[in-house]
Design an enzyme around this catalytic site. Structure first.
Site, mmCIF file in Angstrom:
data_model
loop_
_atom_site.group_PDB
_atom_site.id
_atom_site.type_symbol
_atom_site.label_atom_id
_atom_site.label_comp_id
_atom_site.label_asym_id
_atom_site.label_seq_id
_atom_site.Cartn_x
_atom_site.Cartn_y
_atom_site.Cartn_z
ATOM 1 N N ASN A 68 -23.125 -7.737 4.163
ATOM 2 C CA ASN A 68 -22.032 -7.458 5.095
ATOM 3 C C ASN A 68 -22.512 -7.027 6.473
ATOM 4 O OD1 ASN A 68 -22.852 -4.996 3.603
ATOM 5 N ND2 ASN A 68 -21.311 -3.983 4.835
ATOM 6 N N HIS A 84 -8.863 -9.313 2.071
ATOM 7 C CA HIS A 84 -8.797 -9.145 3.531
ATOM 8 C C HIS A 84 -10.052 -9.644 4.251
ATOM 9 C CE1 HIS A 84 -11.287 -5.454 4.481
ATOM 10 N NE2 HIS A 84 -11.180 -5.286 3.179
ATOM 11 N N THR A 106 0.635 -1.368 -11.798
ATOM 12 C CA THR A 106 1.600 -2.407 -11.448
ATOM 13 C C THR A 106 1.072 -3.242 -10.292
ATOM 14 O OG1 THR A 106 3.429 -0.994 -12.150
ATOM 15 C CG2 THR A 106 3.966 -2.830 -10.683
ATOM 16 N N CYS A 115 -17.723 0.580 7.005
ATOM 17 C CA CYS A 115 -17.712 1.684 6.039
ATOM 18 C C CYS A 115 -18.618 2.826 6.464
ATOM 19 C CB CYS A 115 -18.138 1.168 4.665
ATOM 20 S SG CYS A 115 -17.092 -0.165 4.064
#
Length: 365
Positions: free
Chosen positions: A143, A190, A226, A309
């Site tokens: 990344n 994303h 969910t 990050c």
């Protein structure tokens, strides 16, 4: 705003937004409910699941998660003692979602170094991945520096030792093929022009994982919670677009990478391999550059001084340190990320402004 931070996140595809909108505005049923509206929501989730799986190896099942960080945590913490629960082998340039999770697991761990090009030495990996190893984890496309690791070869070494192989494919998914030998693959929406808040873990048939989240077990491999039909639908459409646009996207980023490197010139040094890399990532350093100052001066241009990050931590990038850069060199590095919606004109214009800001710093010094 010129957006050059595609490794942090990508612009949401209009088609993905349109696929999500009905589930956000008009259709609110729980996809795990047995009534008609629930079944309609479930059908949308399953269509999305099939679309995301099209870009993954055959012979496995896909579980939606809240993102790639959850998927990686599940893959590492969920490997049972009798298969995959032994020592872990990973690389020094992995994402914090792997390195921190491995550290938290309490399992014996070997962190393999990489060379100045950012690539692991396979001979050194072979020596480390011995019988009794439980899990080998490696990132397909880094990344921070865009380097592509020899995933197929690492997976083969893992299997020879009786270990499972986990691939963090977040940056490579939909851009380069994911080797079929992987046992576990983590992906994120994303990073491919889909919505934030949804990812997936692909699990090879026959691999069993203990649950990370306990509850209703809504996802068949054991993930509880969910699901959002809206997020899943957006992920599915984004994945389909990655499949359909793959050749055009690849050609576009290769053109942009070549143009950007030529415009930067000899004063900037590429971080990581020039040959084995995804060309939508350009990570370079220039001696003495005050990156924070450049970013402050160019507030209408979004680029990175490292991974999103780790931004704001004040620490040099562990990836850049792992390839041998000094603290000063790491702090003088920038990452430009570009892709489908980036024009050559805006990329080169941004580079000219970055170059001018860097030159002004040198003159002032």
């Amino acid at each position: 705003m010129t957006y050059l931070d595609y490794q942090a996140t990508t612009p949401l595809a209009p088609e993905a937004f349109e696929a999500m909108l009905p589930w956000l505005r008009d259709q609110h049923a729980n996809p795990h409910s047995p009534h008609r509206e629930g079944r309609r929501a479930r059908a949308a989730v399953e269509v999305a699941r099939d679309r995301v799986a099209e870009l993954l190896p055959p012979g496995g099942r896909l579980a939606f998660t809240g993102g790639a960080t959850e998927a990686l945590n599940w893959a590492i913490k969920g490997t049972p003692e009798d298969k995959g629960g032994g020592p872990i082998i990973t690389l020094a340039t992995e994402h914090a979602a792997v390195l921190d999770t491995v550290a938290a697991s309490g399992r014996p761990t070997t962190i393999l170094p990489v060379g100045p090009d950012g690539i692991v030495d396979l001979a050194r990996a072979e020596a480390a991945i011995r019988p009794g190893t439980g899990l080998v984890a490696a990132m397909l496309v880094n990344n921070e520096i865009g380097v592509i690791q020899p995933i197929a070869e690492l997976a083969a070494l893992a299997h020879e030792a009786g270990a499972l192989f986990l691939c963090d494919a977040v940056q490579g998914y939909g851009r380069i093929p994911i080797p079929a030998a992987c046992d576990l693959v983590a992906v994120s929406a994303h990073k491919i022009h889909g919505p934030k808040g949804v990812g997936a873990l692909w699990i090879r048939d026959g691999v069993k994982l203990a649950p990370l989240l306990h509850g209703g077990g809504q996802e068949e491999p054991g993930r509880s919670g969910t699901l959002s039909p809206a997020l899943c639908a957006g992920f599915g459409v984004a994945a389909r677009l990655m499949r359909d646009c793959q050749e055009a996207d690849a050609s576009h980023v290769r053109t942009l990478f070549a143009a950007a490197r030529a415009r930067l010139g000899a004063g900037w040094t590429l971080n990581g391999s020039a040959e084995y890399r995804y060309p939508g990532n350009l990570n370079v350093h220039r001696p003495g550059l005050d990156v924070a100052r450049v970013m402050s001066e160019l507030r209408d241009t979004a680029f990175s001084a490292g991974s999103a990050c780790a931004s704001g931590s004040g620490r040099p990038s562990h990836v850049l340190r792992a390839i041998g850069l000094s603290d000063a060199e790491a702090r003088s590095s920038i990452r430009l990320g570009f892709g489908r919606h980036t024009t050559e004109h805006e990329l080169l214009a941004a580079i000219d402004r970055i170059h001018a800001a860097a030159d002004a710093q040198r003159i002032a010094a």
